[in-house]
Design a protein around this motif. Structure first.
Motif, mmCIF file in Angstrom:
data_model
loop_
_atom_site.group_PDB
_atom_site.id
_atom_site.type_symbol
_atom_site.label_atom_id
_atom_site.label_comp_id
_atom_site.label_asym_id
_atom_site.label_seq_id
_atom_site.Cartn_x
_atom_site.Cartn_y
_atom_site.Cartn_z
ATOM 1 N N SER A 168 0.668 -1.208 -0.221
ATOM 2 C CA SER A 168 0.417 0.042 -0.113
ATOM 3 C C SER A 168 0.707 1.577 -0.013
ATOM 4 O O SER A 168 0.419 1.718 -0.850
ATOM 5 C CB SER A 168 -0.741 -0.237 1.449
ATOM 6 N N LYS A 169 2.124 0.532 0.533
ATOM 7 C CA LYS A 169 2.666 2.388 0.898
ATOM 8 C C LYS A 169 3.634 2.656 -0.724
ATOM 9 O O LYS A 169 3.491 3.482 -1.341
ATOM 10 C CB LYS A 169 3.611 2.254 1.545
ATOM 11 N N VAL A 170 3.532 1.250 -0.936
ATOM 12 C CA VAL A 170 4.315 2.022 -2.515
ATOM 13 C C VAL A 170 3.180 2.160 -3.644
ATOM 14 O O VAL A 170 4.081 3.228 -4.544
ATOM 15 C CB VAL A 170 4.934 0.304 -3.261
ATOM 16 N N VAL A 171 2.481 1.745 -4.025
ATOM 17 C CA VAL A 171 1.725 1.774 -4.083
ATOM 18 C C VAL A 171 0.985 3.785 -3.974
ATOM 19 O O VAL A 171 1.040 4.776 -5.187
ATOM 20 C CB VAL A 171 -0.001 1.586 -4.029
ATOM 21 N N GLU A 172 1.211 4.241 -2.840
ATOM 22 C CA GLU A 172 1.099 5.357 -2.581
ATOM 23 C C GLU A 172 1.709 6.300 -2.707
ATOM 24 O O GLU A 172 1.848 7.088 -3.383
ATOM 25 C CB GLU A 172 0.975 5.917 -0.819
ATOM 26 N N ASP A 211 -9.079 -0.101 -5.955
ATOM 27 C CA ASP A 211 -10.270 0.263 -4.713
ATOM 28 C C ASP A 211 -9.069 1.906 -4.280
ATOM 29 O O ASP A 211 -10.158 2.699 -4.684
ATOM 30 C CB ASP A 211 -10.506 -0.532 -3.426
ATOM 31 N N TYR A 212 -7.294 1.788 -4.589
ATOM 32 C CA TYR A 212 -7.210 3.274 -4.095
ATOM 33 C C TYR A 212 -6.875 3.693 -5.790
ATOM 34 O O TYR A 212 -7.597 5.294 -5.339
ATOM 35 C CB TYR A 212 -5.702 2.397 -4.108
ATOM 36 N N PHE A 213 -6.623 3.486 -6.185
ATOM 37 C CA PHE A 213 -6.736 4.683 -7.549
ATOM 38 C C PHE A 213 -8.602 5.400 -8.144
ATOM 39 O O PHE A 213 -8.669 5.882 -8.038
ATOM 40 C CB PHE A 213 -6.265 3.963 -9.109
ATOM 41 N N GLY A 224 -6.420 8.910 2.262
ATOM 42 C CA GLY A 224 -7.019 7.499 0.981
ATOM 43 C C GLY A 224 -6.315 5.537 0.841
ATOM 44 O O GLY A 224 -7.273 5.230 1.292
ATOM 45 N N ARG A 225 -4.624 6.033 1.782
ATOM 46 C CA ARG A 225 -4.420 4.494 2.023
ATOM 47 C C ARG A 225 -4.930 3.729 2.440
ATOM 48 O O ARG A 225 -5.569 2.332 2.592
ATOM 49 C CB ARG A 225 -3.078 4.369 2.398
ATOM 50 N N LYS A 226 -5.511 4.007 4.111
ATOM 51 C CA LYS A 226 -6.073 3.557 4.905
ATOM 52 C C LYS A 226 -7.591 3.344 4.509
ATOM 53 O O LYS A 226 -7.673 2.018 4.890
ATOM 54 C CB LYS A 226 -5.904 4.312 6.465
ATOM 55 N N VAL A 227 -8.020 3.887 3.872
ATOM 56 C CA VAL A 227 -9.806 3.874 3.437
ATOM 57 C C VAL A 227 -10.184 3.114 2.375
ATOM 58 O O VAL A 227 -10.542 2.010 2.339
ATOM 59 C CB VAL A 227 -10.350 5.424 3.487
ATOM 60 N N PHE A 228 -9.515 3.437 1.291
ATOM 61 C CA PHE A 228 -9.643 3.070 0.025
ATOM 62 C C PHE A 228 -8.951 1.678 -0.229
ATOM 63 O O PHE A 228 -9.149 0.546 -0.071
ATOM 64 C CB PHE A 228 -8.959 3.449 -1.055
ATOM 65 N N PHE A 229 -7.465 2.006 0.275
ATOM 66 C CA PHE A 229 -6.525 -0.299 0.694
ATOM 67 C C PHE A 229 -6.630 -1.143 1.273
ATOM 68 O O PHE A 229 -7.011 -1.600 1.550
ATOM 69 C CB PHE A 229 -4.986 0.710 0.007
ATOM 70 N N GLY A 230 -6.594 0.312 3.045
ATOM 71 C CA GLY A 230 -7.128 -0.985 3.863
ATOM 72 C C GLY A 230 -8.648 -1.884 3.578
ATOM 73 O O GLY A 230 -8.899 -2.825 4.245
ATOM 74 N N VAL A 256 -12.398 -1.589 -16.686
ATOM 75 C CA VAL A 256 -12.563 -0.557 -17.405
ATOM 76 C C VAL A 256 -11.466 -0.133 -16.308
ATOM 77 O O VAL A 256 -10.577 1.033 -16.665
ATOM 78 C CB VAL A 256 -14.018 -0.328 -17.651
ATOM 79 N N MET A 257 -11.883 -0.023 -15.142
ATOM 80 C CA MET A 257 -11.014 1.290 -13.808
ATOM 81 C C MET A 257 -9.957 1.337 -13.671
ATOM 82 O O MET A 257 -9.059 2.313 -13.462
ATOM 83 C CB MET A 257 -11.787 0.466 -12.488
ATOM 84 N N LEU A 258 -9.180 -0.409 -13.769
ATOM 85 C CA LEU A 258 -7.501 -0.688 -13.888
ATOM 86 C C LEU A 258 -7.215 0.011 -14.855
ATOM 87 O O LEU A 258 -5.725 1.195 -15.204
ATOM 88 C CB LEU A 258 -7.569 -2.192 -14.059
ATOM 89 N N TRP A 259 -8.294 -0.123 -16.263
ATOM 90 C CA TRP A 259 -7.545 1.013 -17.118
ATOM 91 C C TRP A 259 -7.225 2.239 -17.064
ATOM 92 O O TRP A 259 -6.485 3.009 -17.550
ATOM 93 C CB TRP A 259 -8.073 0.272 -18.435
ATOM 94 N N THR A 260 -8.479 2.843 -16.758
ATOM 95 C CA THR A 260 -8.688 4.244 -16.555
ATOM 96 C C THR A 260 -6.890 4.882 -15.146
ATOM 97 O O THR A 260 -7.045 5.827 -16.116
ATOM 98 C CB THR A 260 -9.888 4.247 -15.618
#
Length: 478
Positions: A19-23, A96-98, A260-266, A398-402
């Motif tokens: 999650s920290k890498v993505v953030e 979910d994070y993005f 965002g990291r805590k809410v969406f990724f978490g 589609v969300m991942l491609w976005t």
């Protein structure tokens, strides 16, 4: 039991590290004003504490999904653990994070608006329709079951139970997000967590059987084609397109981008843990996939959940089962309608600012999506519901491609979204040709067609990489 504990540890480790890498790749701005303040309207844009947002997000994306989906996915045996762990960390949580953070960065934009910005207007038109259909079907699907249970417990006519539920739906959809959702959803989110913790306790300390480990012998116990059926059967808990339609609800309430990291990724990792627990419970309680298959054939996933809960936890389990089968799907249904109302507002309104605070318009939009959902709840729409699983994963793809195109445009590491995008593209392309609710073609032929389509999308992806790489180089030179 080793496979189960290892899977839990990997999910927790995935949150702590990945999650920290993505953030870090996304690059948050803690000093940037969020839409909750910038567009505050006392309806959808309302600042809330991050822990409330996290519990609301968990309940919005979960409901009964990580329970029923896990029970059905358990038919594949311990191999389901692999998909839950890998899918959740590298696909679902990233998705979910993005979806949440891009909404946050674009003023609380809905999923179709994000698609339109990065994948074009034509794709947005398609996704607008697909999203609305998916939301209405989800609301209908998660209403009929609770209404039937209320009828059996109270002896109220089924139609009366439906009216009661939809009256609540309308209230939850038109009232400010902090009035009902913000106040009671954290409590219901806690109920969902408590259910999972209780079952996990029983699984470890009460069950006479041990959770089966993944071995070569049980890798494929039911002779079901794991690819791509497992990836559609277990969506909540791994990756689900429904989540990207829900994330903007909470994105409009966050006080700071660092949450965002805590809410969406978490929340996604939390759902993955819940899914693991229920999948393990279903495999263990019925002493293998054969017994589970018989139980599902006899009473469906709700009967399986009820039997596991009451047998292991007694009266407490019975209460939890009733709460789960009634409350959790209802909370999914009302947020589905709220999301569809918000999507419809964005689609129809030419000047959104003029619509803010217009209670009449909000009510009309709500009725526009509630009426068809109510109708579908009263009929046998199973022939439509069969397509929801595939449609759900198409939305996720589609969300991942976005998100991938967003990263490409900003010269960031697009592979964290591009690789799961390609994987899910292969899933949906292969599935629709093979599955009975699709074209029902021969397995080999379906995989061949799906592979060709995936390669075609892969070629498009390579072209996008070259295009945006050249653009970024030219921009730097200039």
């Amino acid at each position: 039991m080793v496979t189960f504990f290892a899977s839990i540890a990997l999910l927790i480790g995935g949150y702590a590290i990945y999650s920290k890498v993505v953030e870090r790749i996304f690059v948050i701005d803690p000093n940037k004003q969020t839409p909750a303040y910038e567009k505050f309207d006392s309806l959808d844009y309302v600042p809330m504490k991050w822990w409330k947002g996290s519990l609301i997000q968990l309940l919005n994306i979960a409901g009964l999904g990580p329970i029923f989906g896990a029970v059905m996915g358990a038919l594949y045996g311990p191999v389901a653990f692999i998909w839950i762990v890998i899918g959740c960390i590298f696909a679902g949580a990233v998705h979910d994070y993005f979806s949440g953070m891009l909404s946050l960065r674009h003023g609380g934009a809905q999923y179709p608006a994000l698609v339109g910005k990065y994948l074009g207007a034509n794709m947005r038109k398609i996704i607008n329709v697909v999203s609305l259909v998916l939301m209405i079907l989800v609301a209908a699907a998660f209403t009929a079951g609770p209404a039937q249970l209320i009828t059996s417990v109270t002896s109220l006519p089924f139609i009366v139970s439906l009216i009661i539920i939809f009256a609540y739906f309308i209230l939850a959809t038109v009232l400010p997000v902090n009035k009902i959702i913000g106040r009671i959803y954290p409590l219901f989110g806690a109920v969902l967590i408590f259910m999972a913790v209780s079952i996990a306790f029983a699984l470890i300390f009460i069950s006479k059987e041990s959770v089966p480990n993944l071995t070569l012998e049980n890798l494929h116990p039911q002779e079901l084609p794991i690819w791509p059926l497992l990836m559609v059967t277990i969506s909540c808990g791994a990756i689900s397109g429904f989540h990207c339609t829900q994330s903007p609800i909470v994105a409009r309430t966050l006080k700071n981008e660092k949450d965002g990291r805590k809410v969406f990724f978490g929340a996604m990792i939390g759902e993955g843990v819940i899914t693991l627990i229920w999948a393990a419970a279903a495999m263990t309680f019925f002493n293998g996939t054969g017994g589970l298959q018989e139980a599902l054939a006899a009473g469906g996933p709700s009967a399986v959940v009820n039997e596991i809960s009451t047998s292991w936890l007694g009266t407490l389990g019975g209460i939890l089962a009733i709460l789960g089968v009634i409350i959790l799907p209802i909370t999914t249904g009302d947020t589905a309608l709220r999301s569809s109302r918000m999507i419809l507002e964005d689609l129809v309104s030419k000047n959104h600012k003029e619509e803010k605070g217009n209670k009449k318009a909000t009510f009309i939009y709500t009725l526009s999506v509630a009426v068809p959902a109510f109708y579908l709840s009263t009929i046998d729409y199973s022939f439509l519901w069969r397509y929801v699983g595939w449609t759900n994963q198409v939305v996720a793809t589609v969300m991942l491609w976005t998100a991938t195109i967003y990263l490409l445009q900003h010269a960031k590491n697009h592979w964290i979204c591009g690789i799961p995008s390609m994987f899910m593209t292969a899933v949906v392309c292969c599935y629709i040709f093979y599955a009975p609710e699709g074209l029902g073609l021969d397995y080999g032929l379906s995989m061949g067609i799906g592979t060709v389509l995936t390669l075609f999308v892969g070629g498009w992806y390579i072209k996008q990489i070259r295009t945006y790489t050249n653009q970024n180089i030219n921009t730097q030179v200039a």
